[in-house]
Write a protein that holds these residues in place. Structure first.
Motif, PDB file in Angstrom:
ATOM      1  N   THR A 278       7.559  23.622 -19.700  1.00 43.69           N
ATOM      2  CA  THR A 278       7.693  24.212 -21.101  1.00 43.69           C
ATOM      3  C   THR A 278       7.639  23.096 -22.199  1.00 43.69           C
ATOM      4  O   THR A 278       7.616  22.021 -22.115  1.00 43.69           O
ATOM      5  N   ARG A 279       7.567  23.847 -23.502  1.00 48.14           N
ATOM      6  CA  ARG A 279       7.294  22.731 -24.612  1.00 48.14           C
ATOM      7  C   ARG A 279       8.679  21.944 -24.648  1.00 48.14           C
ATOM      8  O   ARG A 279       8.405  20.526 -24.847  1.00 48.14           O
ATOM      9  N   THR A 280       9.751  22.352 -24.372  1.00 51.00           N
ATOM     10  CA  THR A 280      10.963  21.606 -24.431  1.00 51.00           C
ATOM     11  C   THR A 280      11.192  20.469 -23.503  1.00 51.00           C
ATOM     12  O   THR A 280      11.597  19.376 -23.512  1.00 51.00           O
ATOM     13  N   GLU A 281      10.720  20.850 -21.984  1.00 47.79           N
ATOM     14  CA  GLU A 281      10.650  20.126 -20.968  1.00 47.79           C
ATOM     15  C   GLU A 281       9.780  18.763 -21.167  1.00 47.79           C
ATOM     16  O   GLU A 281      10.054  17.733 -21.101  1.00 47.79           O
ATOM     17  N   PHE A 282       8.547  19.092 -21.682  1.00 45.30           N
ATOM     18  CA  PHE A 282       7.569  18.113 -22.142  1.00 45.30           C
ATOM     19  C   PHE A 282       8.105  17.272 -23.287  1.00 45.30           C
ATOM     20  O   PHE A 282       8.070  16.155 -23.154  1.00 45.30           O
ATOM     21  N   ASP A 283       8.851  17.759 -24.061  1.00 42.24           N
ATOM     22  CA  ASP A 283       9.192  16.890 -25.261  1.00 42.24           C
ATOM     23  C   ASP A 283      10.226  15.930 -24.833  1.00 42.24           C
ATOM     24  O   ASP A 283      10.470  14.765 -25.460  1.00 42.24           O
ATOM     25  N   ILE A 284      11.122  16.383 -23.973  1.00 42.35           N
ATOM     26  CA  ILE A 284      11.992  15.439 -23.373  1.00 42.35           C
ATOM     27  C   ILE A 284      11.441  14.331 -22.906  1.00 42.35           C
ATOM     28  O   ILE A 284      11.732  13.214 -22.914  1.00 42.35           O
ATOM     29  N   LEU A 285      10.441  14.768 -21.764  1.00 43.33           N
ATOM     30  CA  LEU A 285       9.667  13.523 -21.233  1.00 43.33           C
ATOM     31  C   LEU A 285       8.942  12.658 -22.269  1.00 43.33           C
ATOM     32  O   LEU A 285       8.981  11.243 -22.022  1.00 43.33           O
ATOM     33  N   ALA A 286       8.471  13.282 -23.305  1.00 38.33           N
ATOM     34  CA  ALA A 286       7.854  12.470 -24.369  1.00 38.33           C
ATOM     35  C   ALA A 286       8.753  11.454 -24.948  1.00 38.33           C
ATOM     36  O   ALA A 286       8.215  10.404 -25.192  1.00 38.33           O
ATOM     37  N   ALA A 287       9.990  11.977 -25.230  1.00 35.02           N
ATOM     38  CA  ALA A 287      10.957  11.187 -25.939  1.00 35.02           C
ATOM     39  C   ALA A 287      11.265  10.012 -25.085  1.00 35.02           C
ATOM     40  O   ALA A 287      11.325   8.481 -25.385  1.00 35.02           O
ATOM     41  N   LEU A 288      11.688  10.371 -23.627  1.00 33.02           N
ATOM     42  CA  LEU A 288      12.181   9.470 -22.683  1.00 33.02           C
ATOM     43  C   LEU A 288      11.238   8.296 -22.480  1.00 33.02           C
ATOM     44  O   LEU A 288      11.406   7.219 -22.399  1.00 33.02           O
ATOM     45  N   SER A 289       9.685   8.851 -22.399  1.00 36.45           N
ATOM     46  CA  SER A 289       8.894   8.042 -21.963  1.00 36.45           C
ATOM     47  C   SER A 289       8.117   7.021 -23.096  1.00 36.45           C
ATOM     48  O   SER A 289       7.471   6.048 -22.861  1.00 36.45           O
ATOM     49  N   SER A 290       8.737   7.283 -24.289  1.00 36.78           N
ATOM     50  CA  SER A 290       8.320   6.512 -25.469  1.00 36.78           C
ATOM     51  C   SER A 290       8.952   4.927 -25.451  1.00 36.78           C
ATOM     52  O   SER A 290       8.638   4.321 -26.006  1.00 36.78           O
ATOM     53  N   ARG A 291      10.177   5.020 -24.736  1.00 32.81           N
ATOM     54  CA  ARG A 291      10.990   3.728 -24.691  1.00 32.81           C
ATOM     55  C   ARG A 291      11.284   3.445 -23.005  1.00 32.81           C
ATOM     56  O   ARG A 291      12.575   3.891 -22.749  1.00 32.81           O
ATOM     57  N   PRO A 292      10.170   3.331 -22.144  1.00 34.56           N
ATOM     58  CA  PRO A 292      10.583   2.982 -20.795  1.00 34.56           C
ATOM     59  C   PRO A 292      11.707   2.211 -20.578  1.00 34.56           C
ATOM     60  O   PRO A 292      11.864   0.979 -21.251  1.00 34.56           O
ATOM     61  N   GLY A 293      12.791   2.491 -19.662  1.00 30.79           N
ATOM     62  CA  GLY A 293      13.856   1.548 -19.503  1.00 30.79           C
ATOM     63  C   GLY A 293      14.987   1.629 -20.181  1.00 30.79           C
ATOM     64  O   GLY A 293      16.173   1.216 -20.046  1.00 30.79           O
ATOM     65  N   MET A 294      14.807   2.272 -21.716  1.00 29.13           N
ATOM     66  CA  MET A 294      15.748   2.334 -22.599  1.00 29.13           C
ATOM     67  C   MET A 294      16.763   3.561 -22.239  1.00 29.13           C
ATOM     68  O   MET A 294      16.306   4.705 -21.900  1.00 29.13           O
ATOM     69  N   VAL A 295      18.066   3.390 -22.421  1.00 30.17           N
ATOM     70  CA  VAL A 295      19.028   4.584 -22.125  1.00 30.17           C
ATOM     71  C   VAL A 295      19.039   5.478 -23.305  1.00 30.17           C
ATOM     72  O   VAL A 295      19.259   4.981 -24.453  1.00 30.17           O
ATOM     73  N   TRP A 296      18.862   6.685 -23.026  1.00 33.73           N
ATOM     74  CA  TRP A 296      18.812   7.743 -24.246  1.00 33.73           C
ATOM     75  C   TRP A 296      20.326   8.512 -24.059  1.00 33.73           C
ATOM     76  O   TRP A 296      20.403   8.915 -22.960  1.00 33.73           O
ATOM     77  N   THR A 297      20.984   8.633 -24.913  1.00 34.03           N
ATOM     78  CA  THR A 297      22.212   9.316 -25.019  1.00 34.03           C
ATOM     79  C   THR A 297      21.584  10.931 -25.013  1.00 34.03           C
ATOM     80  O   THR A 297      20.729  11.329 -25.750  1.00 34.03           O
ATOM     81  N   ARG A 298      22.419  11.980 -24.816  1.00 35.86           N
ATOM     82  CA  ARG A 298      22.273  13.231 -24.841  1.00 35.86           C
ATOM     83  C   ARG A 298      21.968  13.554 -26.335  1.00 35.86           C
ATOM     84  O   ARG A 298      21.335  14.279 -26.790  1.00 35.86           O
ATOM     85  N   ARG A 299      22.923  12.847 -27.240  1.00 32.83           N
ATOM     86  CA  ARG A 299      22.673  13.359 -28.502  1.00 32.83           C
ATOM     87  C   ARG A 299      21.504  12.863 -29.217  1.00 32.83           C
ATOM     88  O   ARG A 299      20.945  13.505 -29.992  1.00 32.83           O
ATOM     89  N   GLN A 300      20.965  11.613 -28.629  1.00 34.71           N
ATOM     90  CA  GLN A 300      19.794  10.985 -29.251  1.00 34.71           C
ATOM     91  C   GLN A 300      18.440  11.808 -28.813  1.00 34.71           C
ATOM     92  O   GLN A 300      17.713  12.281 -29.534  1.00 34.71           O
ATOM     93  N   LEU A 301      18.703  12.481 -27.623  1.00 33.48           N
ATOM     94  CA  LEU A 301      17.555  13.259 -27.242  1.00 33.48           C
ATOM     95  C   LEU A 301      17.749  14.865 -27.925  1.00 33.48           C
ATOM     96  O   LEU A 301      16.840  15.175 -28.208  1.00 33.48           O
ATOM     97  N   ILE A 302      18.881  15.150 -28.357  1.00 38.74           N
ATOM     98  CA  ILE A 302      19.216  16.447 -29.195  1.00 38.74           C
ATOM     99  C   ILE A 302      18.274  15.969 -30.325  1.00 38.74           C
ATOM    100  O   ILE A 302      17.586  16.935 -30.912  1.00 38.74           O
TER     101      ILE A 302
END
Length: 251
Positions: free
Chosen positions: A177-201
């Motif tokens: 879905t769009r949302t699933e892709f957008d989450i992967l896009a955000a996470l993959s933009s900084r491999p290895g970096m920890v994203w908090t839930r609020r940062q992903l929101i």
């Protein structure tokens, strides 16, 4: 079915919203707020009609009641996802975890519990629609574009093509879905970096979004299942207990 259009040339003209709720007064209130924000709005009061209308008008966003008679909101959303990538906001009368999971498991992007503020609903919809359908560069946790990263990101057998919004696993396309892709896009933009839930929101839903951060966990879970990524032994999306998620191959 009732359809209304905004004034020509208005700021938000061109966005199409489908409101599906058997409570006629509530549907009309939601539609009136969307019209004030310059949406073209169509109202349906049952699931069968809504499916036909969605195929015809190709909405950008669907506001969908969970408790519809006949074809309920869950089944309607499931069928909608077979031909539409519209953002879906589910309306539910009960604020329980099971309602949230059921609604989101069939492809809804967000949920709002009745009674709700129509202004908050419209703000959430606006935030979702600000998310681009295509992207050429990743975003940082602060929402800033990073022009130095490549638009296609590779994690072993997993490829994420940001420009075309496509994901491939072992060279086979993965339907997200769009949302699933957008989450992967955000996470993959900084491999290895920890994203908090609020940062992903903030990166995916937008800063005006308010609600339970559990929404992130549900969508991450769906994306993991589609990638065959076991949370107990992940290849791609790793849970950092008590903090959030990071992306990368290996532990």
């Amino acid at each position: 079915m009732v359809s209304s259009q905004p004034p020509p040339g208005s700021l938000g003209a061109g966005y199409r919203a489908l409101v599906v709720d058997d409570e006629v007064p509530l549907a009309e209130v939601v539609a009136s707020y969307l019209l004030r924000e310059n949406f073209e709005v169509t109202i349906c009061h049952n699931g069968t009609e809504a499916l036909a209308v969605a195929r015809d008008v190709d909405p950008d966003v669907v506001v969908l009641d969970l408790g519809l008679p006949g074809i309920d909101g869950v089944e309607l959303c499931r069928q909608l996802r077979t031909f539409s990538d519209a953002y879906v906001v589910m309306l539910t009368a009960r604020d329980t975890e099971i309602d949230t999971i059921v609604g989101l498991s069939v492809g809804a992007d967000d949920y709002v519990t009745k009674p709700f503020s129509p202004r908050e609903l419209v703000a959430r919809i606006r935030a979702m629609l600000r998310r681009p359908r295509t992207a050429s560069a990743p975003v940082s946790p602060a929402g800033q574009v990073n022009p130095d990263s490549q638009p296609t990101r590779v994690f072993g057998p997993l490829s994420i093509d940001i420009g075309s919004r496509q994901v491939f696993l072992e060279d086979e396309p993965v339907a997200l879905t769009r949302t699933e892709f957008d989450i992967l896009a955000a996470l993959s933009s900084r491999p290895g970096m920890v994203w908090t839930r609020r940062q992903l929101i903030e990166a995916v839903w937008g800063e005006p979004w308010v609600g339970n951060d559990h929404l992130v966990d549900v969508h991450v879970g769906h994306a993991r299942r589609k990638l065959g990524d076991d949370p107990a032994d992940p290849r791609f999306v790793h849970t950092v207990r008590g903090v959030g998620y990071r992306m990368g191959t290996g532990q």
